[in-house]
Design an enzyme around this catalytic site. Structure first.
Site, PDB file in Angstrom:
ATOM      1  N   ARG A  66       0.827  -1.204   0.000  1.00  0.00           N
ATOM      2  CA  ARG A  66       0.000   0.000   0.000  1.00  0.00           C
ATOM      3  C   ARG A  66       0.869   1.265   0.000  1.00  0.00           C
ATOM      4  NH1 ARG A  66      -2.372  -0.019   4.751  1.00  0.00           N
ATOM      5  NH2 ARG A  66      -1.466   1.923   5.488  1.00  0.00           N
ATOM      6  N   TYR A 119     -16.978  14.653 -15.711  1.00  0.00           N
ATOM      7  CA  TYR A 119     -17.406  13.275 -15.484  1.00  0.00           C
ATOM      8  C   TYR A 119     -18.413  13.277 -14.319  1.00  0.00           C
ATOM      9  CZ  TYR A 119     -16.902   8.263 -14.621  1.00  0.00           C
ATOM     10  OH  TYR A 119     -17.130   6.936 -14.451  1.00  0.00           O
ATOM     11  N   ASP A 191      -8.154  17.136 -15.013  1.00  0.00           N
ATOM     12  CA  ASP A 191      -8.460  15.750 -15.387  1.00  0.00           C
ATOM     13  C   ASP A 191      -8.137  15.620 -16.872  1.00  0.00           C
ATOM     14  OD1 ASP A 191      -9.599  13.348 -16.198  1.00  0.00           O
ATOM     15  OD2 ASP A 191     -11.272  13.487 -14.797  1.00  0.00           O
TER      16      ASP A 191
END
Ligand SMILES: *Cc1c(COP(=O)(O)O)cnc(C)c1O
Length: 401
Positions: A66, A119, A191
């Site tokens: 992680r 989005y 983005d």
């Protein structure tokens, strides 16, 4: 192994195609051209002191996947090179990347300005999850610099822009918005999923942070869900890494391997898809049953010139509406065969979908209307199939509308 070493030196000065093939490929003991997949959750320490050193940041090594993993890092380094950022952070999805980026930059009382056409889940994340933590927002038409300027408040810390926007393909002027952000002590987050680093590198136009859904063109083969955050400045990176580690929305080694594999053909794929998209957009624009078409490569696009200034191509996304509106659009979507009726985009296969009832359903009708996401809007993601075959598929379906 522990200190990152690219096989190809000075990769950042090379051409984009070379970067796509070689960036992030590390030296390894076996001399493997493709580095191994480190499918492991944890890494063994040499002794207690070694473990303690790694945790306290004294040594350089792997602890737990992680936190860091060599296969994930290889993919992250490749994307950082392609986007021209200092570092990248692999995330479990595009949404995990967007959430982690915003959570790294915002706290209660801060304000974010966001493109109104984005989005759907990004809009919903900002208006619900982030708002629940006391982060305020203004959803504005970011193609209008005056609208951005007047939305900025003293508490604005982030301007979040998607350009071209999903699904309206509205283009926002990145240099202009970066100037507004930086004059107001805010950062510009872009983005870049729709264009990707081959056709648009927002950091060259003032962006501080770039996010991507790796699910789309960067992986490109519709077999991975993933995301990435690219950080322009090295100083900002550790904070993002710590936040990602706390939130935990990381990508796994195998998906990272697949994305890294997909990156090698990214320039070939996205340019080929864009070569297909332009004649399809031109065909639709001339078709008597089509009311309007939006494609960044058509001179009829309202921000065509801004697009030419900041993009190296026009992408493979087309939006249009039939003269017969939603009903005709449904007939078309139900009668194409090569274009698959599915959400997502940027893959080798061509897709068709209906944003109002699918990707942008969670936004609600009012916000959709405000952002010009009409009920009849149909979105195409053009793939790399044979152009005549794609045209024939659309043509046959349009005959029935
Ligand atoms: C798909 C998409 C996302 C979300 O990515 P996931 O990988 O599905 O979480 C974000 N932004 C844009 C522009 C997208 O197209």
């Amino acid at each position: 192994m522990k200190n990152w070493r690219f096989i190809v030196k000075n990769i950042r000065e090379m051409g984009l195609e070379t970067k796509a093939v070689h960036a992030g490929i590390e030296e390894n003991e076996a001399g493997a051209v493709v580095p191994p997949i480190y499918q492991t959750s944890t890494f063994k320490f040499e002794n207690v002191q070694h473990g303690a050193d790694l945790f306290s940041g004294k040594g350089d090594g792997y602890i737990y996947t992680r936190m860091r993993n060599p296969t994930v890092e290889a993919m992250e380094n490749a994307i950082a090179v392609l986007e021209g950022g200092a570092h990248a952070l692999g995330c479990g999805s595009g949404m995990a990347a967007i959430h982690t980026a915003l959570a790294s930059l915002l706290k209660t009382g801060d304000h974010v300005v966001c493109s109104e056409s984005v989005y759907g889940p990004t809009s919903t994340l900002i208006r619900t999850v982030m708002a629940n933590f006391g982060i305020e927002n203004s959803m504005v038409d970011t193609s209008n610099l005056d609208a951005v300027r007047s939305a900025v408040r003293p508490s604005t810390r982030v301007i979040f822009v998607e350009t071209p926007a999903n699904p309206t393909l509205v283009i926002s002027d990145l240099d202009g918005i970066a100037e507004i952000a930086h004059a107001n002590d805010a950062l510009l987050v872009v983005d870049n999923t729709f264009m990707g680093p081959v056709m648009q590198r927002p950091i060259e136009h003032g962006a501080d942070i770039v996010v991507h859904s790796l699910t789309k063109s960067l992986n490109g083969h519709a077999d991975v869900v993933g995301g990435v955050i690219v950080v322009k400045d090295a100083e900002r990176y550790p904070h993002f890494r710590t936040t990602l580690n706390q939130i935990g929305g990381v990508i796994d080694p195998f998906n990272s391997f697949l994305v890294h594999r997909g990156l090698k053909t990214l320039p070939l794929r996205v340019r080929r898809a864009a070569e297909n998209a332009l004649p399809i957009a031109e065909y639709l624009e001339k078709h008597p049953k089509v009311q309007w078409v939006r494609y960044p490569g058509l001179p009829s696009h309202p921000q065509y010139e801004i697009g030419r200034k900041q993009m190296d191509g026009h992408g493979a996304m087309i939006s249009f509406e039939l003269a017969g509106g939603l009903e005709a659009g449904k007939t078309m979507m139900n009668n194409v065969h090569l274009f698959l009726l599915a959400v997502s985009l940027g893959g080798v296969e061509s897709l068709i979908q209906h944003p109002a009832s699918m990707t942008h359903a969670t936004m609600g009708k009012e916000l959709r209307e405000q952002a010009n996401i009409t009920d009849g809007l149909v979105r195409l993601s053009v793939g790399i199939e044979n152009l005549e075959d794609l045209m024939a598929d659309l043509d046959a379906a349009l005959d029935l509308c």
